[in-house]
Design a protein around this motif. Structure first.
Motif, PDB file in Angstrom:
ATOM      1  N   LEU A 217     -58.850  40.325  59.679  1.00 25.15           N
ATOM      2  CA  LEU A 217     -59.856  41.363  59.897  1.00 25.15           C
ATOM      3  C   LEU A 217     -59.806  42.319  58.710  1.00 25.15           C
ATOM      4  CD1 LEU A 217     -59.168  42.146  63.676  1.00 25.15           C
ATOM      5  CD2 LEU A 217     -60.652  40.384  62.697  1.00 25.15           C
ATOM      6  N   VAL A 218     -60.946  42.562  58.087  1.00 24.41           N
ATOM      7  CA  VAL A 218     -60.991  43.286  56.821  1.00 24.41           C
ATOM      8  C   VAL A 218     -61.969  44.453  56.895  1.00 24.41           C
ATOM      9  CG1 VAL A 218     -61.347  43.050  54.321  1.00 24.41           C
ATOM     10  CG2 VAL A 218     -60.558  41.083  55.658  1.00 24.41           C
ATOM     11  N   THR A 219     -61.609  45.559  56.248  1.00 20.63           N
ATOM     12  CA  THR A 219     -62.582  46.635  56.039  1.00 20.63           C
ATOM     13  C   THR A 219     -63.181  46.473  54.645  1.00 20.63           C
ATOM     14  OG1 THR A 219     -60.855  48.113  55.193  1.00 20.63           O
ATOM     15  CG2 THR A 219     -61.391  48.276  57.538  1.00 20.63           C
ATOM     16  N   PRO A 220     -64.442  46.829  54.464  1.00 17.22           N
ATOM     17  CA  PRO A 220     -65.067  46.674  53.139  1.00 17.22           C
ATOM     18  C   PRO A 220     -64.414  47.595  52.111  1.00 17.22           C
ATOM     19  CG  PRO A 220     -66.722  47.068  54.858  1.00 17.22           C
ATOM     20  CD  PRO A 220     -65.385  47.364  55.462  1.00 17.22           C
ATOM     21  N   PRO A 221     -64.258  47.137  50.881  1.00 20.63           N
ATOM     22  CA  PRO A 221     -63.707  48.000  49.819  1.00 20.63           C
ATOM     23  C   PRO A 221     -64.790  48.939  49.285  1.00 20.63           C
ATOM     24  CG  PRO A 221     -64.207  45.842  48.924  1.00 20.63           C
ATOM     25  CD  PRO A 221     -64.506  45.755  50.398  1.00 20.63           C
ATOM     26  N   TYR A 222     -65.254  49.804  50.171  1.00 15.02           N
ATOM     27  CA  TYR A 222     -66.361  50.711  49.844  1.00 15.02           C
ATOM     28  C   TYR A 222     -65.801  52.101  49.629  1.00 15.02           C
ATOM     29  CZ  TYR A 222     -70.710  53.390  50.445  1.00 15.02           C
ATOM     30  OH  TYR A 222     -71.769  54.242  50.266  1.00 15.02           O
ATOM     31  N   HIS A 223     -66.061  52.672  48.451  1.00 15.53           N
ATOM     32  CA  HIS A 223     -65.505  53.973  48.112  1.00 15.53           C
ATOM     33  C   HIS A 223     -66.592  54.840  47.483  1.00 15.53           C
ATOM     34  CE1 HIS A 223     -61.751  51.849  48.723  1.00 15.53           C
ATOM     35  NE2 HIS A 223     -62.084  51.000  47.777  1.00 15.53           N
TER      36      HIS A 223
ATOM     37  N   VAL B 158     -53.476  37.233  64.251  1.00 14.53           N
ATOM     38  CA  VAL B 158     -54.397  38.205  63.674  1.00 14.53           C
ATOM     39  C   VAL B 158     -53.663  39.148  62.725  1.00 14.53           C
ATOM     40  CG1 VAL B 158     -56.188  39.913  64.161  1.00 14.53           C
ATOM     41  CG2 VAL B 158     -55.658  38.163  65.859  1.00 14.53           C
ATOM     42  N   LYS B 159     -54.321  39.483  61.619  1.00 10.93           N
ATOM     43  CA  LYS B 159     -53.847  40.538  60.720  1.00 10.93           C
ATOM     44  C   LYS B 159     -55.011  41.472  60.415  1.00 10.93           C
ATOM     45  CE  LYS B 159     -50.014  38.275  58.277  1.00 10.93           C
ATOM     46  NZ  LYS B 159     -49.471  37.901  56.940  1.00 10.93           N
ATOM     47  N   ILE B 160     -54.670  42.758  60.214  1.00  9.79           N
ATOM     48  CA  ILE B 160     -55.659  43.746  59.789  1.00  9.79           C
ATOM     49  C   ILE B 160     -55.387  44.089  58.337  1.00  9.79           C
ATOM     50  CG2 ILE B 160     -56.501  46.106  60.090  1.00  9.79           C
ATOM     51  CD1 ILE B 160     -55.818  45.888  63.059  1.00  9.79           C
ATOM     52  N   TYR B 161     -56.406  43.961  57.515  1.00  4.09           N
ATOM     53  CA  TYR B 161     -56.306  44.299  56.089  1.00  4.09           C
ATOM     54  C   TYR B 161     -57.294  45.436  55.811  1.00  4.09           C
ATOM     55  CZ  TYR B 161     -57.175  43.771  51.028  1.00  4.09           C
ATOM     56  OH  TYR B 161     -57.361  44.008  49.694  1.00  4.09           O
ATOM     57  N   ASP B 162     -56.775  46.646  55.706  1.00  6.91           N
ATOM     58  CA  ASP B 162     -57.617  47.835  55.536  1.00  6.91           C
ATOM     59  C   ASP B 162     -57.814  48.103  54.041  1.00  6.91           C
ATOM     60  OD1 ASP B 162     -59.024  50.148  55.758  1.00  6.91           O
ATOM     61  OD2 ASP B 162     -57.540  51.232  56.944  1.00  6.91           O
ATOM     62  N   ALA B 163     -58.690  47.328  53.433  1.00  3.70           N
ATOM     63  CA  ALA B 163     -58.929  47.438  51.988  1.00  3.70           C
ATOM     64  C   ALA B 163     -59.460  48.814  51.605  1.00  3.70           C
ATOM     65  CB  ALA B 163     -59.905  46.351  51.546  1.00  3.70           C
ATOM     66  N   MET B 164     -60.256  49.408  52.474  1.00  4.51           N
ATOM     67  CA  MET B 164     -60.823  50.716  52.158  1.00  4.51           C
ATOM     68  C   MET B 164     -59.726  51.768  52.047  1.00  4.51           C
ATOM     69  SD  MET B 164     -63.698  52.982  54.214  1.00  4.51           S
ATOM     70  CE  MET B 164     -65.009  51.779  53.948  1.00  4.51           C
ATOM     71  N   SER B 165     -58.825  51.816  53.013  1.00  5.59           N
ATOM     72  CA  SER B 165     -57.763  52.816  52.984  1.00  5.59           C
ATOM     73  C   SER B 165     -56.751  52.546  51.889  1.00  5.59           C
ATOM     74  CB  SER B 165     -57.055  52.888  54.343  1.00  5.59           C
ATOM     75  OG  SER B 165     -57.928  53.386  55.336  1.00  5.59           O
ATOM     76  N   LEU B 166     -56.624  51.305  51.485  1.00 11.05           N
ATOM     77  CA  LEU B 166     -55.710  50.950  50.391  1.00 11.05           C
ATOM     78  C   LEU B 166     -56.318  51.227  49.021  1.00 11.05           C
ATOM     79  CD1 LEU B 166     -54.304  47.604  51.809  1.00 11.05           C
ATOM     80  CD2 LEU B 166     -52.929  49.611  51.219  1.00 11.05           C
TER      81      LEU B 166
ATOM     82  N   HIS C   2     -58.502  49.512  47.568  1.00 13.95           N
ATOM     83  CA  HIS C   2     -58.606  48.243  46.862  1.00 13.95           C
ATOM     84  C   HIS C   2     -60.036  47.986  46.405  1.00 13.95           C
ATOM     85  CE1 HIS C   2     -54.693  46.079  48.311  1.00 13.95           C
ATOM     86  NE2 HIS C   2     -54.468  47.174  47.614  1.00 13.95           N
ATOM     87  N   ASP C   3     -60.171  47.278  45.300  1.00 15.51           N
ATOM     88  CA  ASP C   3     -61.485  46.833  44.856  1.00 15.51           C
ATOM     89  C   ASP C   3     -61.628  45.349  45.186  1.00 15.51           C
ATOM     90  OD1 ASP C   3     -60.028  45.426  42.935  1.00 15.51           O
ATOM     91  OD2 ASP C   3     -60.491  46.849  41.325  1.00 15.51           O
ATOM     92  N   ILE C   4     -62.744  44.759  44.787  1.00 17.02           N
ATOM     93  CA  ILE C   4     -63.009  43.375  45.179  1.00 17.02           C
ATOM     94  C   ILE C   4     -61.997  42.413  44.577  1.00 17.02           C
ATOM     95  CG2 ILE C   4     -64.636  42.964  43.302  1.00 17.02           C
ATOM     96  CD1 ILE C   4     -64.766  41.639  46.975  1.00 17.02           C
ATOM     97  N   ASN C   5     -61.456  42.743  43.412  1.00 16.60           N
ATOM     98  CA  ASN C   5     -60.430  41.871  42.824  1.00 16.60           C
ATOM     99  C   ASN C   5     -59.158  41.886  43.667  1.00 16.60           C
ATOM    100  OD1 ASN C   5     -62.032  41.171  40.568  1.00 16.60           O
ATOM    101  ND2 ASN C   5     -61.483  43.076  39.539  1.00 16.60           N
TER     102      ASN C   5
ATOM    103  N   ALA D 209     -70.782  45.872  50.148  1.00 12.77           N
ATOM    104  CA  ALA D 209     -69.363  45.607  49.896  1.00 12.77           C
ATOM    105  C   ALA D 209     -68.821  44.587  50.882  1.00 12.77           C
ATOM    106  CB  ALA D 209     -68.569  46.906  49.983  1.00 12.77           C
ATOM    107  N   ALA D 210     -69.281  44.656  52.139  1.00  7.68           N
ATOM    108  CA  ALA D 210     -68.823  43.698  53.145  1.00  7.68           C
ATOM    109  C   ALA D 210     -69.264  42.278  52.791  1.00  7.68           C
ATOM    110  CB  ALA D 210     -69.361  44.101  54.518  1.00  7.68           C
ATOM    111  N   VAL D 211     -70.514  42.140  52.371  1.00  4.60           N
ATOM    112  CA  VAL D 211     -71.020  40.815  52.007  1.00  4.60           C
ATOM    113  C   VAL D 211     -70.293  40.286  50.770  1.00  4.60           C
ATOM    114  CG1 VAL D 211     -73.053  39.579  51.161  1.00  4.60           C
ATOM    115  CG2 VAL D 211     -73.271  41.179  53.069  1.00  4.60           C
ATOM    116  N   GLU D 212     -69.963  41.185  49.854  1.00  6.81           N
ATOM    117  CA  GLU D 212     -69.231  40.769  48.651  1.00  6.81           C
ATOM    118  C   GLU D 212     -67.870  40.189  49.018  1.00  6.81           C
ATOM    119  OE1 GLU D 212     -68.420  42.535  44.153  1.00  6.81           O
ATOM    120  OE2 GLU D 212     -68.618  43.919  45.836  1.00  6.81           O
ATOM    121  N   VAL D 213     -67.231  40.744  50.043  1.00 10.05           N
ATOM    122  CA  VAL D 213     -65.954  40.218  50.510  1.00 10.05           C
ATOM    123  C   VAL D 213     -66.126  38.790  51.043  1.00 10.05           C
ATOM    124  CG1 VAL D 213     -64.164  40.455  52.278  1.00 10.05           C
ATOM    125  CG2 VAL D 213     -64.916  42.455  50.982  1.00 10.05           C
TER     126      VAL D 213
END
Length: 981
Positions: free
Chosen positions: A7-13, A42-50, A52-55, A80-84
């Motif tokens: 489960l991922v959050t979009p890397p939107y900043h 299940v894992k949660i990957y909070d890219a937004m809070s981290l 993180h960018d798309i790379n 950003a979500a679609v890019e992921v």
């Protein structure tokens, strides 16, 4: 088939929604809980809070390689979500991709058609049960046509299953709080751990600009108060959460439920803060129980005022009068609750006069915080069709309420921008001046921090960049006014120091993590000024030093104006900006200048962590850009042997971060383990595995002398490298810089471009590395060897008499401004001699004696040293060509003439030296000059002759420039004291 689901959050900043802090993705917490309860991994990957960018996201997805990836997004984050999901398909085309959230629910058909092969499934509406049933169908390899609430593309046509009914039993929702990394989540205003929680879902109202009533279809469901409060208690107890943001669209909708929640919280007596959003009419409704709000921990209430024009209010469909908002804010203010409201501007019919009226009304309403938002219609709302002809921006990533999406009929976009900026400028300049006069207490502290965060993170760092120029008034004036809220002369107490430092540390770390290519001068300046304010208010020694120069946070507006304290001050004073009892580390200064007098530098844990992060990044980029780990041979003692030695401490971190298990120290209590080093070098030759040698310059020279004596030479494998530092004072004989790198090649087989010199000092947190290894791996040739400039530091070279910055290439005294020095002082004046280059600086030696007074007037011998100009000669260690170079510290100085052996120095110079050092010129000057690898007369005369005149003439001329005979001026300069003034 057991599925692994990510489960991922979009890397939107945007720099906007992150201003308040970072909070957990509540929707993913519930999705994870339901999926796990049904047997899925299940894992949660909070890219937004981290951050993180798309790379970063691509790397994590590749490492996790899940069977299914699920992501949600609102309109501004949908790209950003679609890019992921596209990245996921690029990594593994068989990975099942699922997209949910409000935008996907209403715009899923067009997304599927626009992104064929990228989005496998759209989850429409409330997602928990739909996600579980979809995962089960995927696991069973079935077509999910029996699963309600889905959409997918089949043969070019969109398949949509029937809508799913909403969950009736809200208490049956299953969260997975334990899957979060709680260290990520913090409320920036108070520093408390932050959680996003929900009492209810839905809203019975139908505002035309809002999407929630569409998503929830006008329904409103709530958990029982007991269930909700029990969750808050558990999160506070088990995870240390101290700040709760309620995600509810209308948390206080049902009066009986809401008052029961308040009563339960009051009974529990938890040390928590709660913020929530509600309607103005609900606040007025609760006027008789508002005292319970504060008792229950409600400290911050957001009221959606939206507009001060009744006609516009009616058009929004809120069902409110404009007057009720004023009443609601007044009631909350009376109960000492932080009030926040929003005002929407940029409506199709708005004029500049309308916006000015909104601003004046916002000031009159007297809310604590205000947001001026640009009308931004979601593409699936009723309003979107109403204003479609005025829409000028179709990039959804800009639909975050502070970018012009609509152009009013009677306003141009630049005028709308200016009006928006003016609203923020006038409101907050007015507000911060009110805060200065506010009585001390929780609300004042909360507000000061809130305004500073909004100003720095939202306005200055993000708002208006690449679109408009920031008003000059918004520069440093807010921080200056806030600084005046402290009575003149009042020092910060320990609690205040800790709170301000914690906030600043987080911002500096964030700045550092932007990498070595970050060129944000404005952000550096703001951080430097904030650091100076803390250090000025927290440290009596530094404060007194600054006040004598008439430099205070109120008079300094640029980092270059911040007073730099001489390194000698650390030998005489304890200089910290934090309570000494919190010291995590104490390091001794090198004592190179005065071996009998060594200063002590203290660091607290947060500043130490910051330094370690910064130096890890530097080391990776400049010493190990091509490899993650390598065997490191350290020609230094370990921290156990030398616990207060800065070099030993720093190299221990290098060994842990970049060394392999067989890395080793080669200086032990028994001395230099020469045989162990030789054995390790032979092992490297035989295995072909490259190694890194790190140590003091003098230690390497000693080893090379031993190689010469024993006839030893090694050919280390390609990729081996050498890093020297700490200086070389001729202890083991003459060795110029060219000689040093030639010996590295001759006796170790390490070419000059794989050798770097590093400058590290206890008084400054950051290490500085040469550019040669990075340039080699980047394919950059014909570059002068120099220490690389770093984004969180500024290194300048100043004139020894004036203390003013010198032009690039001119030799003077090196001064560092280093944000990682938060625990001591930002600005440190060294007695190192060097010059600035394009992209950094170079050090060529160390001035002898103390720096005298604030003006940093040097002794006469320093003048002799600095009188030489920068000369061109072959660069050492540049691959594979030549360029302009300078001797590294202690590596020698080129002789520039035949000299006058036996003549000694001029009478004037002798007069200057004798009183200061208690010895004739020849003794002192020779000693200093010989540290450069040549007799006094040869070097000094050569340097002086560069000016076209004999030594005596030039020296006397320099002294006479002060308007007095040489002896008089020199004596005055020498007799000065190096005390901190």
């Amino acid at each position: 088939m057991s599925l692994n689901i990510l489960l991922v959050t979009p890397p939107y900043h945007t720099g906007i929604i992150e201003v308040t802090g970072k909070w957990p993705p509540l929707s993913l917490v519930y999705l994870a809980g339901h999926l796990r309860a049904n047997g899925f991994q299940v894992k949660i990957y909070d890219a937004m809070s981290l951050d993180h960018d798309i790379n970063d996201v691509s790397r994590v997805i590749s490492e996790e390689n899940p069977d299914v990836i699920m992501i949600g997004g609102f309109t501004s984050s949908i790209n950003a979500a679609v890019e992921v999901l596209k990245a996921a398909k690029d990594i593994n085309p068989d990975m099942v991709t699922c997209l949910g959230g409000i935008h996907a629910t209403f715009c899923g058909c067009e997304l599927l058609k626009e992104m064929p092969g990228i989005i496998d499934y759209i989850v429409r509406g409330e997602g928990e049960q739909t996600a579980v049933e979809l995962a089960q169908a995927i696991s069973d390899r079935e077509t999910p046509d029996h699963v309600r609430g889905l959409a997918w593309l089949a043969d070019g046509a969109v398949i949509m299953t029937p809508e799913r009914e909403f969950t009736k039993e809200m208490d049956h929702l299953i969260p997975a709080w334990d899957l979060l990394d709680w260290n990520l989540y913090k409320y920036n205003v108070t520093g408390r751990r932050l959680a996003l929680v929900g009492l209810s879902r839905g809203c019975p109202h139908s505002c035309s600009f809002c999407s929630q009533h569409l998503f929830w279809k006008g329904t409103y469901r709530t958990r029982t108060p007991e269930n909700f409060v029990a969750e808050l208690e558990m999160l506070h107890r088990d995870y240390g959460v101290g700040m709760f943001m309620m995600a509810d669209e209308f948390a206080t909708c049902e009066p009986e439920v809401w008052e029961r929640v308040l009563d339960l919280l009051i009974t529990k007596g938890l040390d928590i803060h709660i913020s929530l959003e509600t309607r103005a009419d609900a606040v007025v409704r609760d006027s008789s129980i508002l005292h319970k709000y504060r008792q229950a921990g409600i400290v911050h209430v957001y009221v959606g005022v939206e507009t001060v024009h009744q006609k516009t209010m009616d058009g929004f469909g809120k069902g409110l009068t404009v007057d009720i908002s004023r009443r609601a804010i007044d009631l909350l203010n009376r109960h000492d609750i932080i009030t926040e409201c929003s005002f929407i501007i940029g409506n199709p019919g708005d004029t500049e006069e309308d916006i000015e009226t909104t601003l004046q009304t916002a000031l009159d309403y007297a809310s604590d915080l205000a947001h001026f938002l640009l009308l931004t219609p979601w593409p699936y709302t009723e309003m979107y069709d109403q204003v479609r002809e005025y829409i000028v921006e179709n990039d959804y990533s800009k639909y975050h309420f502070v970018y012009p999406v609509i152009k009013p009929a009677q306003m141009e976009i630049p005028r709308l921008w200016s009006a928006l900026v003016n609203c923020f400028r006038v409101f907050y300049l007015n507000k911060v001046q009110q805060l200065v006069l506010m009585e001390d207490g929780f609300k004042k502290d909360y507000m000061l921090k809130s305004v500073r965060i909004m100003h720095t993170h939202f306005f200055v760092n993000n708002f208006g960049k690449n679109t408009i120029s920031l008003p000059a008034e918004m520069g440093n004036i807010i921080d200056s006014i806030i600084g005046m809220s402290k009575e003149d002369g009042k020092m910060l107490n320990e609690k205040e120091v800790t709170a301000l430092s914690s906030e600043l540390d987080a911002d500096i770390v964030e700045f550092i993590q932007q990498g070595l290519d970050n060129n944000d001068e404005e952000k550096f300046n703001l951080l430097a000024l904030r650091e100076f304010r803390i250090q000025f208010m927290a440290g009596s020694v530094y404060r007194e030093y600054c006040e004598k120069q008439e430099r205070t946070p109120e008079t300094v507006s640029h980092w270059s104006e911040i007073p730099a304290i001489p390194t000698s001050a650390f030998k005489e004073h304890i200089i910290t900006s934090f309570p000494l009892k919190d010291a995590e580390l104490a390091l001794l200064t090198s004592g190179t200048t005065e071996p009998g007098m060594r200063g002590k530098i203290y660091r607290d844990k947060p500043s130490l962590d910051m330094i370690l992060k910064a130096n890890k990044m530097i080391t990776k980029s400049l010493l190990f850009p091509d490899i993650d780990r390598m065997r490191i041979l350290l020609l230094v003692p370990s921290p156990k042997v030398a616990p207060a030695m800065a070099m030993a401490f720093g190299l221990e971190q290098m060994k842990n971060e970049f060394g392999t298990d067989d890395s080793m120290y080669l200086i032990t209590p028994n001395g230099f383990e020469t045989e162990a080093l030789i054995e390790a070098l032979r092992e490297a030759e035989e295995s072909g595995a490259p190694v890194t040698l790190v140590g003091a310059t003098s230690g390497f020279v000693h080893f090379f002398n031993g190689c010469i004596e024993k006839g030893l030479a090694f050919r280390l494998p390609e990729g081996s490298r050498l890093c020297d530092g700490g200086g070389y004072q001729g202890t083991f004989g003459d060795c110029s810089r060219n000689d040093f790198y030639a010996r590295c090649a001759e006796y170790l087989g390490v070419p000059p471009h794989m050798c770097i010199n590093t400058l590290g000092m206890s008084e400054s947190g950051t290490n500085y590395f040469d550019n040669t290894i990075r340039n080699f791996f980047n394919g950059v040739a014909e570059k002068e060897r120099y220490k690389v400039a770093l984004p969180w530091t500024r290194t300048v070279v100043v004139g020894p008499r004036t203390g003013q910055r010198l032009p690039e290439g001119e030799i003077g005294l090196i001064r560092h401004y280093d944000l990682t020095n938060r625990a001591t002082v930002l600005a440190v004046q060294t007695d190192n001699i060097g010059y600035e280059t394009e992209g950094g600086f170079e050090i060529i030696g160390r001035a002898q004696g103390n720096l005298l007074g604030f003006g940093l007037e040097p002794t006469s011998v320093k003048d002799w040293i600095l009188a030489g100009h920068r000369e061109d000669h072959s660069a050492a260690g540049i691959h594979p060509t030549t360029g302009h170079g300078h001797p590294a510290i202690g590596h020698g100085h080129p002789a520039a003439g035949d000299g006058h052996p036996g003549q000694g120095c001029s009478a004037a110079t002798a007069e200057m030296l004798a009183p200061a050092h208690g010895a004739p010129c020849s003794t002192v000057a020779d000693g200093m000059m010989r540290s450069h690898g040549a007799p006094c007369s040869t070097v000094a005369d050569g340097m002086m002759k560069a000016h076209g005149a004999p030594c005596s003439t030039v020296a006397d001329g320099m002294m006479k420039a002060h308007g007095a005979p040489c002896s008089t001026v020199a004596d005055g300069m020498i007799k000065g004291k190096a005390e901190v003034k």
